[in-house]
Design a protein around this motif. Structure first.
Motif, PDB file in Angstrom:
ATOM      1  N   LEU A   4      -1.111   9.121  -4.473  1.00 24.34           N
ATOM      2  CA  LEU A   4      -1.788   8.335  -3.440  1.00 24.34           C
ATOM      3  C   LEU A   4      -2.656   7.257  -4.093  1.00 24.34           C
ATOM      4  CD1 LEU A   4      -2.549   7.886  -0.424  1.00 24.34           C
ATOM      5  CD2 LEU A   4      -4.434   9.487  -0.787  1.00 24.34           C
ATOM      6  N   HIS A   5      -2.246   6.003  -3.963  1.00 22.36           N
ATOM      7  CA  HIS A   5      -3.058   4.887  -4.438  1.00 22.36           C
ATOM      8  C   HIS A   5      -4.141   4.666  -3.400  1.00 22.36           C
ATOM      9  CE1 HIS A   5      -0.326   3.327  -7.692  1.00 22.36           C
ATOM     10  NE2 HIS A   5       0.442   4.192  -7.083  1.00 22.36           N
ATOM     11  N   GLN A   6      -5.372   4.851  -3.804  1.00 21.21           N
ATOM     12  CA  GLN A   6      -6.463   4.853  -2.825  1.00 21.21           C
ATOM     13  C   GLN A   6      -7.776   4.427  -3.449  1.00 21.21           C
ATOM     14  OE1 GLN A   6      -9.078   7.826  -2.248  1.00 21.21           O
ATOM     15  NE2 GLN A   6      -8.947   7.887  -4.488  1.00 21.21           N
ATOM     16  N   LEU A  41      -0.421  -2.926  -7.344  1.00 24.47           N
ATOM     17  CA  LEU A  41      -0.638  -2.592  -5.928  1.00 24.47           C
ATOM     18  C   LEU A  41       0.120  -3.581  -5.038  1.00 24.47           C
ATOM     19  CD1 LEU A  41      -2.089  -0.835  -3.783  1.00 24.47           C
ATOM     20  CD2 LEU A  41      -3.986  -2.449  -3.863  1.00 24.47           C
ATOM     21  N   TRP A  42       0.059  -4.883  -5.375  1.00 24.06           N
ATOM     22  CA  TRP A  42       0.790  -5.892  -4.588  1.00 24.06           C
ATOM     23  C   TRP A  42       2.293  -5.677  -4.672  1.00 24.06           C
ATOM     24  CZ3 TRP A  42      -0.930  -9.165  -0.973  1.00 24.06           C
ATOM     25  CH2 TRP A  42      -2.312  -9.406  -0.912  1.00 24.06           C
ATOM     26  N   GLN A  43       2.748  -5.177  -5.856  1.00 24.95           N
ATOM     27  CA  GLN A  43       4.189  -4.936  -5.994  1.00 24.95           C
ATOM     28  C   GLN A  43       4.667  -3.795  -5.112  1.00 24.95           C
ATOM     29  OE1 GLN A  43       4.715  -4.549 -10.226  1.00 24.95           O
ATOM     30  NE2 GLN A  43       4.268  -6.723 -10.508  1.00 24.95           N
ATOM     31  N   ILE A  44       3.872  -2.731  -5.024  1.00 26.17           N
ATOM     32  CA  ILE A  44       4.346  -1.610  -4.205  1.00 26.17           C
ATOM     33  C   ILE A  44       3.979  -1.789  -2.739  1.00 26.17           C
ATOM     34  CG2 ILE A  44       4.520   0.089  -6.074  1.00 26.17           C
ATOM     35  CD1 ILE A  44       1.801   1.192  -5.233  1.00 26.17           C
ATOM     36  N   PRO A  51      -4.093   2.611   1.877  1.00 26.90           N
ATOM     37  CA  PRO A  51      -3.418   3.517   0.965  1.00 26.90           C
ATOM     38  C   PRO A  51      -1.935   3.205   0.813  1.00 26.90           C
ATOM     39  CG  PRO A  51      -3.540   4.517   3.132  1.00 26.90           C
ATOM     40  CD  PRO A  51      -4.206   3.165   3.245  1.00 26.90           C
ATOM     41  N   VAL A  52      -1.396   3.560  -0.372  1.00 27.61           N
ATOM     42  CA  VAL A  52       0.051   3.531  -0.603  1.00 27.61           C
ATOM     43  C   VAL A  52       0.416   4.877  -1.237  1.00 27.61           C
ATOM     44  CG1 VAL A  52       1.991   2.349  -1.687  1.00 27.61           C
ATOM     45  CG2 VAL A  52      -0.065   1.052  -1.127  1.00 27.61           C
ATOM     46  N   LEU A  53       1.490   5.471  -0.783  1.00 24.11           N
ATOM     47  CA  LEU A  53       1.968   6.722  -1.368  1.00 24.11           C
ATOM     48  C   LEU A  53       3.268   6.445  -2.085  1.00 24.11           C
ATOM     49  CD1 LEU A  53       1.510   9.567   1.243  1.00 24.11           C
ATOM     50  CD2 LEU A  53       0.778   9.653  -1.127  1.00 24.11           C
ATOM     51  N   ARG A  54       3.397   7.031  -3.282  1.00 27.73           N
ATOM     52  CA  ARG A  54       4.553   6.737  -4.099  1.00 27.73           C
ATOM     53  C   ARG A  54       5.048   8.031  -4.726  1.00 27.73           C
ATOM     54  NH1 ARG A  54       3.773   2.466  -8.945  1.00 27.73           N
ATOM     55  NH2 ARG A  54       5.919   1.717  -9.036  1.00 27.73           N
ATOM     56  N   ASP A  55       6.355   8.201  -4.698  1.00 27.20           N
ATOM     57  CA  ASP A  55       6.957   9.329  -5.400  1.00 27.20           C
ATOM     58  C   ASP A  55       7.905   8.727  -6.435  1.00 27.20           C
ATOM     59  OD1 ASP A  55       8.521  11.429  -6.284  1.00 27.20           O
ATOM     60  OD2 ASP A  55       8.474  12.475  -4.365  1.00 27.20           O
ATOM     61  N   ALA A  57       9.499   9.832  -8.995  1.00 26.48           N
ATOM     62  CA  ALA A  57      10.730  10.547  -9.334  1.00 26.48           C
ATOM     63  C   ALA A  57      11.834  10.218  -8.326  1.00 26.48           C
ATOM     64  CB  ALA A  57      10.463  12.049  -9.367  1.00 26.48           C
ATOM     65  N   ARG A  58      11.464  10.125  -7.041  1.00 27.33           N
ATOM     66  CA  ARG A  58      12.465   9.855  -6.012  1.00 27.33           C
ATOM     67  C   ARG A  58      12.557   8.373  -5.645  1.00 27.33           C
ATOM     68  NH1 ARG A  58      11.767  13.765  -1.061  1.00 27.33           N
ATOM     69  NH2 ARG A  58       9.582  13.226  -1.335  1.00 27.33           N
ATOM     70  N   GLY A  59      11.653   7.567  -6.232  1.00 28.22           N
ATOM     71  CA  GLY A  59      11.670   6.135  -5.930  1.00 28.22           C
ATOM     72  C   GLY A  59      11.232   5.800  -4.512  1.00 28.22           C
ATOM     73  N   SER A  60      10.469   6.691  -3.869  1.00 30.08           N
ATOM     74  CA  SER A  60      10.016   6.442  -2.488  1.00 30.08           C
ATOM     75  C   SER A  60       8.624   5.830  -2.471  1.00 30.08           C
ATOM     76  CB  SER A  60       9.953   7.749  -1.694  1.00 30.08           C
ATOM     77  OG  SER A  60      11.132   8.482  -1.841  1.00 30.08           O
ATOM     78  N   VAL A  61       8.430   4.853  -1.592  1.00 35.55           N
ATOM     79  CA  VAL A  61       7.112   4.255  -1.396  1.00 35.55           C
ATOM     80  C   VAL A  61       6.818   4.217   0.096  1.00 35.55           C
ATOM     81  CG1 VAL A  61       5.700   2.179  -1.643  1.00 35.55           C
ATOM     82  CG2 VAL A  61       7.270   2.809  -3.475  1.00 35.55           C
ATOM     83  N   LEU A  62       5.623   4.654   0.471  1.00 37.11           N
ATOM     84  CA  LEU A  62       5.166   4.571   1.862  1.00 37.11           C
ATOM     85  C   LEU A  62       3.896   3.742   1.890  1.00 37.11           C
ATOM     86  CD1 LEU A  62       5.365   8.381   2.819  1.00 37.11           C
ATOM     87  CD2 LEU A  62       7.050   6.608   3.399  1.00 37.11           C
ATOM     88  N   ALA A  63       3.843   2.735   2.751  1.00 34.82           N
ATOM     89  CA  ALA A  63       2.632   1.926   2.854  1.00 34.82           C
ATOM     90  C   ALA A  63       2.248   1.759   4.320  1.00 34.82           C
ATOM     91  CB  ALA A  63       2.833   0.560   2.206  1.00 34.82           C
ATOM     92  N   ASP A  64       0.976   1.475   4.545  1.00 30.59           N
ATOM     93  CA  ASP A  64       0.334   1.355   5.857  1.00 30.59           C
ATOM     94  C   ASP A  64      -0.030   2.757   6.349  1.00 30.59           C
ATOM     95  OD1 ASP A  64      -0.520   0.013   8.394  1.00 30.59           O
ATOM     96  OD2 ASP A  64       1.001   1.344   9.195  1.00 30.59           O
TER      97      ASP A  64
END
Lengths: 223, 223
Positions: A4-6, A41-44, A51-55, A57-64
């Protein structure tokens, strides 16, 4: 594992942390400082925001934060936080928007600017007039929360919902920064004490911002 | 029957109107002027904002454009607009937030203030510097839309989604107010032409704001 980028006093990151704790989803914290505008942060997240959530290993990114919360509502059954009929779910989402947009714009954002940005980054004294205006608007929001607590078991209805987490996230930031005033708002205060005593809240109460200690009663469970 | 409390150039009302048209949900329009702050609007929506949907016969009220859109996604199966896996649905919601928050704050809101509020209400000339700044930020957003169009069939993925409707709603307001500049953005322009030619868009293209005619090419289908 999710990362969690926070930012410790970002109310939207706090809402997500509360939801992940209620749903027992494990994650690591990655610290971002919004004023640095890190390239990563701007890239993801092209919105450039926590917040941005990133996994990785699975290459998943969730933002907003609202998209993140909807994702975990859909994928993790434990502790439903947008529950009930379609109308009840709409009521939860309406209140989340009210807190994340109106309460944020009226109170959380100006208080963060005056008491956090000015102190840590701009090295300026806070503007008293802006803080007084935010304090007046806070009372209006607390009046509405009093009314919700008077008429319902939880803010959006009969069960704990994302509206409770969103509201508590904002109030916790306002409280940390010493801008909370509960006078005349016994119902809202009682509800917030219940929220504060939940295990999901504990990590937030232990949070420390370098160079900016929490207000005296921020972490106490008995006001 | 639903009554949609809305303002003709409110991008959030437009997004809801596009969704209701795509899903063939009938509604009446109730005109609100945001600068009037009517008591009735505040009573049905404590956020004091359009859009609000109301069904007087059933006593139902829906407020906040994202909560409204989620409600109709949940209750009307026709034309799913938040579709696919949980990650794809999160991507649609992330883009809706990007347009409704970032594009709105950077471009739609300042353009509305300078070209609508100042002309109709404040009786002041628009500020050229603010409009130039908004125009510069618009190019950044159009660059990102170009990239989305280059890499996907629709903005959020393989099917039309709420992200397309939200983005088109904002661009249509910017276009109506004569602040659109497609130069160097062939992909975004091509995508917008496709959106404009959908039957759901037609009522918006016929919309007139008293005292503020649409820019010359606003309603034409062939730029």
């Amino acid at each position: 594992m999710w990362q969690l980028h926070q930012f410790p006093l970002c109310p939207f990151s706090r809402k997500v942390r509360l939801q992940l704790a209620e749903k027992a989803v494990a994650y690591d914290l990655v610290r971002e400082n919004p004023w640095e505008g890190r390239d990563e942060l701007w890239q993801i997240n092209p919105a450039g925001r926590t917040p941005v959530l990133r996994d990785s290993a699975r290459g998943s990114v969730l933002a907003d934060s609202r998209a993140i919360c909807e994702y975990f509502e859909e994928t993790i059954e434990r502790t439903p936080l947008i529950a009930g009929t379609a109308l009840q779910r709409a009521e939860t989402r309406r209140l989340v928007a009210l807190f994340d947009e109106n309460l944020y714009r009226d109170v959380t954002e100006p208080v963060m600017h005056e008491k956090l940005m000015k102190r840590l980054i701009l090295r300026q004294p806070p503007d008293g007039q802006t803080l007084r205006r935010a304090g007046k608007l806070l009372h209006g929001h607390l009046d509405y929360i009093d009314w919700l607590v008077d008429t319902r078991q939880w803010l959006a209805g009969p069960t704990l919902s994302l509206a409770d987490l969103a509201c508590a996230a904002h109030l916790s930031v306002i409280d940390y920064l010493g801008a909370m005033d509960w006078s005349g708002h016994e119902q809202a205060k009682g509800w917030y004490m219940v929220m504060k005593s939940r295990p999901s809240f504990r990590p937030l109460l232990g949070e420390k911002m370098d160079g900016l200690p929490a207000a005296r009663e921020y972490a106490t469970l008995d006001l």
